[in-house]
Design a protein around this motif. Structure first.
Motif, mmCIF file in Angstrom:
data_model
loop_
_atom_site.group_PDB
_atom_site.id
_atom_site.type_symbol
_atom_site.label_atom_id
_atom_site.label_comp_id
_atom_site.label_asym_id
_atom_site.label_seq_id
_atom_site.Cartn_x
_atom_site.Cartn_y
_atom_site.Cartn_z
ATOM 1 N N VAL A 76 -5.329 2.345 -7.730
ATOM 2 C CA VAL A 76 -6.690 2.812 -7.418
ATOM 3 C C VAL A 76 -7.269 1.999 -6.271
ATOM 4 C CG1 VAL A 76 -9.064 2.922 -8.288
ATOM 5 C CG2 VAL A 76 -7.182 3.756 -9.695
ATOM 6 N N VAL A 77 -7.088 0.679 -6.326
ATOM 7 C CA VAL A 77 -7.575 -0.181 -5.236
ATOM 8 C C VAL A 77 -6.883 0.193 -3.933
ATOM 9 C CG1 VAL A 77 -7.656 -2.548 -4.366
ATOM 10 C CG2 VAL A 77 -8.194 -2.078 -6.769
ATOM 11 N N GLY A 78 -5.563 0.404 -3.997
ATOM 12 C CA GLY A 78 -4.816 0.759 -2.793
ATOM 13 C C GLY A 78 -5.243 2.086 -2.211
ATOM 14 N N LEU A 79 -5.401 3.110 -3.059
ATOM 15 C CA LEU A 79 -5.801 4.434 -2.575
ATOM 16 C C LEU A 79 -7.239 4.423 -2.048
ATOM 17 C CD1 LEU A 79 -4.205 6.656 -5.363
ATOM 18 C CD2 LEU A 79 -3.540 6.590 -2.956
ATOM 19 N N SER A 80 -8.096 3.593 -2.637
ATOM 20 C CA SER A 80 -9.496 3.520 -2.190
ATOM 21 C C SER A 80 -9.614 2.936 -0.791
ATOM 22 C CB SER A 80 -10.314 2.681 -3.174
ATOM 23 O OG SER A 80 -10.327 3.268 -4.460
ATOM 24 N N ALA A 81 -8.573 2.210 -0.362
ATOM 25 C CA ALA A 81 -8.591 1.614 0.981
ATOM 26 C C ALA A 81 -8.158 2.599 2.065
ATOM 27 C CB ALA A 81 -7.687 0.378 0.999
ATOM 28 N N HIS A 82 -7.881 3.861 1.682
ATOM 29 C CA HIS A 82 -7.469 4.904 2.632
ATOM 30 C C HIS A 82 -6.262 4.482 3.463
ATOM 31 C CE1 HIS A 82 -11.066 6.937 1.433
ATOM 32 N NE2 HIS A 82 -11.865 6.047 1.986
ATOM 33 N N PRO A 83 -5.139 4.177 2.796
ATOM 34 C CA PRO A 83 -3.951 3.715 3.541
ATOM 35 C C PRO A 83 -3.341 4.831 4.384
ATOM 36 C CG PRO A 83 -3.380 4.153 1.263
ATOM 37 C CD PRO A 83 -4.866 4.302 1.353
ATOM 38 N N GLY A 135 -0.361 7.257 6.222
ATOM 39 C CA GLY A 135 0.520 8.292 5.690
ATOM 40 C C GLY A 135 1.522 7.921 4.620
ATOM 41 N N LEU A 136 2.603 7.205 4.997
ATOM 42 C CA LEU A 136 3.678 6.940 4.057
ATOM 43 C C LEU A 136 3.245 6.039 2.918
ATOM 44 C CD1 LEU A 136 6.798 6.525 6.389
ATOM 45 C CD2 LEU A 136 6.245 8.431 4.844
ATOM 46 N N VAL A 137 2.338 5.109 3.183
ATOM 47 C CA VAL A 137 1.835 4.231 2.123
ATOM 48 C C VAL A 137 1.042 5.062 1.112
ATOM 49 C CG1 VAL A 137 0.360 2.251 1.588
ATOM 50 C CG2 VAL A 137 1.782 2.246 3.663
ATOM 51 N N PHE A 138 0.198 5.961 1.598
ATOM 52 C CA PHE A 138 -0.569 6.842 0.712
ATOM 53 C C PHE A 138 0.382 7.666 -0.159
ATOM 54 C CE2 PHE A 138 -2.692 10.736 -0.494
ATOM 55 C CZ PHE A 138 -3.986 10.346 -0.810
ATOM 56 N N ILE A 139 1.398 8.261 0.456
ATOM 57 C CA ILE A 139 2.352 9.086 -0.290
ATOM 58 C C ILE A 139 3.080 8.248 -1.335
ATOM 59 C CG2 ILE A 139 4.480 10.441 -0.087
ATOM 60 C CD1 ILE A 139 3.440 11.374 2.684
ATOM 61 N N GLY A 140 3.460 7.020 -0.973
ATOM 62 C CA GLY A 140 4.146 6.144 -1.915
ATOM 63 C C GLY A 140 3.277 5.781 -3.108
ATOM 64 N N LEU A 141 2.000 5.483 -2.853
ATOM 65 C CA LEU A 141 1.080 5.153 -3.949
ATOM 66 C C LEU A 141 0.874 6.353 -4.870
ATOM 67 C CD1 LEU A 141 -1.633 3.080 -2.008
ATOM 68 C CD2 LEU A 141 0.104 2.201 -3.577
ATOM 69 N N VAL A 142 0.761 7.537 -4.276
ATOM 70 C CA VAL A 142 0.577 8.752 -5.080
ATOM 71 C C VAL A 142 1.845 9.043 -5.893
ATOM 72 C CG1 VAL A 142 0.264 11.259 -4.940
ATOM 73 C CG2 VAL A 142 -1.184 9.747 -3.595
ATOM 74 N N ALA A 143 3.011 8.795 -5.316
ATOM 75 C CA ALA A 143 4.265 8.997 -6.046
ATOM 76 C C ALA A 143 4.344 8.070 -7.258
ATOM 77 C CB ALA A 143 5.457 8.761 -5.118
ATOM 78 N N ALA A 144 3.939 6.800 -7.077
ATOM 79 C CA ALA A 144 3.923 5.854 -8.204
ATOM 80 C C ALA A 144 2.923 6.302 -9.268
ATOM 81 C CB ALA A 144 3.568 4.456 -7.693
ATOM 82 N N PHE A 145 1.784 6.792 -8.843
ATOM 83 C CA PHE A 145 0.767 7.340 -9.747
ATOM 84 C C PHE A 145 1.362 8.484 -10.576
ATOM 85 C CE2 PHE A 145 -2.322 10.876 -10.060
ATOM 86 C CZ PHE A 145 -3.324 10.307 -10.843
ATOM 87 N N GLY A 146 2.121 9.370 -9.927
ATOM 88 C CA GLY A 146 2.731 10.503 -10.628
ATOM 89 C C GLY A 146 3.763 10.046 -11.646
ATOM 90 N N PHE A 147 4.577 9.057 -11.287
ATOM 91 C CA PHE A 147 5.592 8.543 -12.212
ATOM 92 C C PHE A 147 4.940 7.977 -13.470
ATOM 93 C CE2 PHE A 147 8.170 5.174 -14.008
ATOM 94 C CZ PHE A 147 9.420 5.766 -14.096
ATOM 95 N N LEU A 148 3.942 7.120 -13.289
ATOM 96 C CA LEU A 148 3.298 6.481 -14.435
ATOM 97 C C LEU A 148 2.571 7.495 -15.309
ATOM 98 C CD1 LEU A 148 1.874 3.270 -12.735
ATOM 99 C CD2 LEU A 148 3.774 3.408 -14.348
#
Length: 388
Positions: free
Chosen positions: A282-289, A291-304
Motif C-alpha cells: 500500500v505504501v509503495g503503490l501510494s507513492a505512484h511508482p 511502470g514495471l515497479v507498479f505492475i510488480g507491486l500489483v502482481a504481489a498484491f494479487g498473489f497474496l
C-alpha cells in the motif's frame, strides 16, 4: 498443519458437484465489469446504476449465504440446490429483458440464489479434514473459471449478441449447476454442538469475522480503482491492462500455492505476515511508482489476495471448533468486498483515486490489529489449536 477433525461427526470429502455449484455462484464477481459495463453501453443501466447493481448482487449473495448458514438445515441438499440453481438461471435469463430498477432487482435476486449455492460449498469446506486444501482448490477453480469466461465471452457470444449473449451464457452455466446438484450429497452431517450454555458465535469469532470483513474491504477498494491508480502513476492504458492481467495470473498462482503447501503452514503466521507485506505494498503503490515497479507491486498484491484466503477458514475453526463461525466466512468476505468500494466511492475525486488507497490502508491496518489480537487471545487460553 490442518484443522483437527476430532469434533466432526463425519468429515466431508471433496465433492466436485458442490465445488462446481460454488464456482458458478461466484462467477459474477469476476464478470461484473464485463456484464454491467455491457448493460450500461446498451443503455439499460446508468453509470450510477452499475454501482447499485453490483452492490445489490454482492450484498444479497453475502447476506443470504450468512443467513443460510445460520438457519438452513443441511438436509435434502439436492432439491435445495437444484431450486437455487434454477432460480439463478432464471434471473440471468430474465436480465436479458430488464433495465434500470427492474434489472437491479433481478441482479439482487440472482445474488440471493447464489448465496444458497455458495452456502453448500462453504458447508463442505468447513466440514473437511483439510479445509485449507479444499478452500485452495475452490478459489483456484473459481479464479480460473472467471478468467476463462472473461477471455471467451467477448470473443464469442458477445460478438454476435452483445451483453445479452453473455447473460444467456451465464443462464446456461447455471443450468449445468442445477444438473450438478444431482451429484451432490443428500445431506451434510450436523456440525458439532456448542458447549452447554453457549449461544450464538463466540465473541472472538465475531472479531475474527470482522477482521476478514476489513481485509476484504481493503482488497476490493484497491482492485476496483486499479486503472485510475495506474493512470495516476503515469501508466498508459495498455500498461494498466498488463497490471490487471499480472494480478489475475498471480491470483491463480496464489491459490495453487495455498493448495499445495497450505498444510505445512500455520494460519496465524500466514495471515499476519501477508498483512504486514500488504501494508508495504500500500505504501509503495501510494507513492505512484513507475511502470514495471507498479505492475510488480500489483502482481504481489494479487498473489497474496488468493494465497491468504484458505487460512481464514483454519483460523476460524481454531477459534470455534463447532465450525459455525467458519460457515459465516463467505458472508464476511462478500460483505467486506461490497463495503470497500462503496466507502471508497465517497472518498475518491472525479479524477483522483488516492482516497481509495487511504481507505484501503486504514482497513488493512485495523484488520492486522484485530488478527494479532485474536491470535494473542487464543494463545492466552493455552497452546494454539492445530493449524493456527
Amino acid at each position: 498443519m490442518s484443522a483437527s477433525a476430532e469434533t466432526l461427526e463425519r468429515p466431508e470429502p471433496l465433492n466436485f458437484a458442490i465445488l462446481h455449484i460454488g464456482i458458478v455462484a461466484l462467477l459474477i464477481a469476476g464478470l461484473q465489469p464485463l456484464v454491467l459495463g455491457g448493460l450500461a453501453e446498451a443503455g439499460r443501466l446508468t453509470v450510477s446504476g452499475i454501482g447499485l447493481a453490483a452492490t445489490a448482487e454482492l450484498l444479497a449473495l453475502g447476506a443470504v449465504c450468512g443467513l443460510a448458514a445460520a438457519l438452513l438445515r443441511p438436509t435434502h441438499l439436492r432439491a435445495k440446490l437444484a431450486v437455487a440453481c434454477l432460480a439463478h438461471a432464471a434471473c440471468n435469463l430474465a436480465s436479458v429483458w430488464g433495465a434500470d430498477g427492474v434489472l437491479i432487482g433481478l441482479r439482487g435476486l440472482a445474488g440471493a440464489a447464489a448465496g444458497v449455492m455458495l452456502w453448500s460449498t462453504i458447508g463442505m469446506i468447513s466440514r473437511s479434514v483439510r479445509p485449507e486444501r479444499q478452500a485452495g482448490i475452490f478459489i483456484t477453480g473459481q479464479t480460473l473459471a472467471q478468467l476463462l469466461l472473461a477471455a471467451l465471452l467477448p470473443r464469442t457470444v458477445m460478438t454476435a449478441f452483445g451483453v445479452d449473449g453473455a447473460l444467456v451464457a451465464l443462464a446456461v452455466i447455471s443450468l449445468t449447476a442445477a444438473l450438478a446438484a444431482l451429484g451432490a450429497p443428500r445431506s451434510f452431517a450436523p456440525l458439532p454442538r456448542p458447549t452447554a450454555g453457549a449461544t450464538g458465535l463466540p465473541p472472538l469469532a465475531w472479531v475474527g469475522l470482522f477482521a476478514v470483513f476489513l481485509y476484504m474491504a481493503f482488497i476490493v477498494a484497491i482492485w476496483v480503482y486499479l486503472e485510475p491508480l495506474a493512470a495516476a502513476a503515469g501508466l498508459a492504458p495498455a500498461q494498466a491492462h498488463d497490471a490487471v492481467a499480472a494480478a489475475l495470473a498471480m491470483q491463480v498462482l496464489g491459490g495453487l500455492a495455498a493448495t499445495l503447501i497450505g498444510a505445512r503452514l500455520r494460519a496465524s503466521h500466514v495471515i499476519i505476515t501477508a498483512a504486514v507485506i500488504n501494508l508495504g505494498l500500500v505504501v509503495g503503490l501510494s507513492a505512484h511508482p513507475a511502470g514495471l515497479v507498479f505492475i510488480g507491486l500489483v502482481a504481489a498484491f494479487g498473489f497474496l489476495w488468493l494465497f491468504v484466503l484458505p487460512f481464514y477458514t483454519v483460523l476460524l475453526i481454531g477459534i470455534d471448533p463447532t465450525r459455525r463461525s467458519a460457515m459465516q466466512l463467505g458472508a464476511a468476505q462478500l460483505l467486506g468486498s461490497s463495503a470497500g468500494p462503496l466507502a471508497a466511492a465517497l472518498l475518491v475525486g472525479e479524477s483522483n483515486a488516492d482516497g481509495a488507497m487511504k481507505l484501503a490502508g486504514v482497513c488493512l491496518a485495523a484488520a492486522l490489529v484485530l488478527f494479532v489480537g485474536v491470535v494473542v487471545a487464543l494463545a492466552r487460553k493455552g497452546p494454539l489449536p492445530s493449524g493456527v
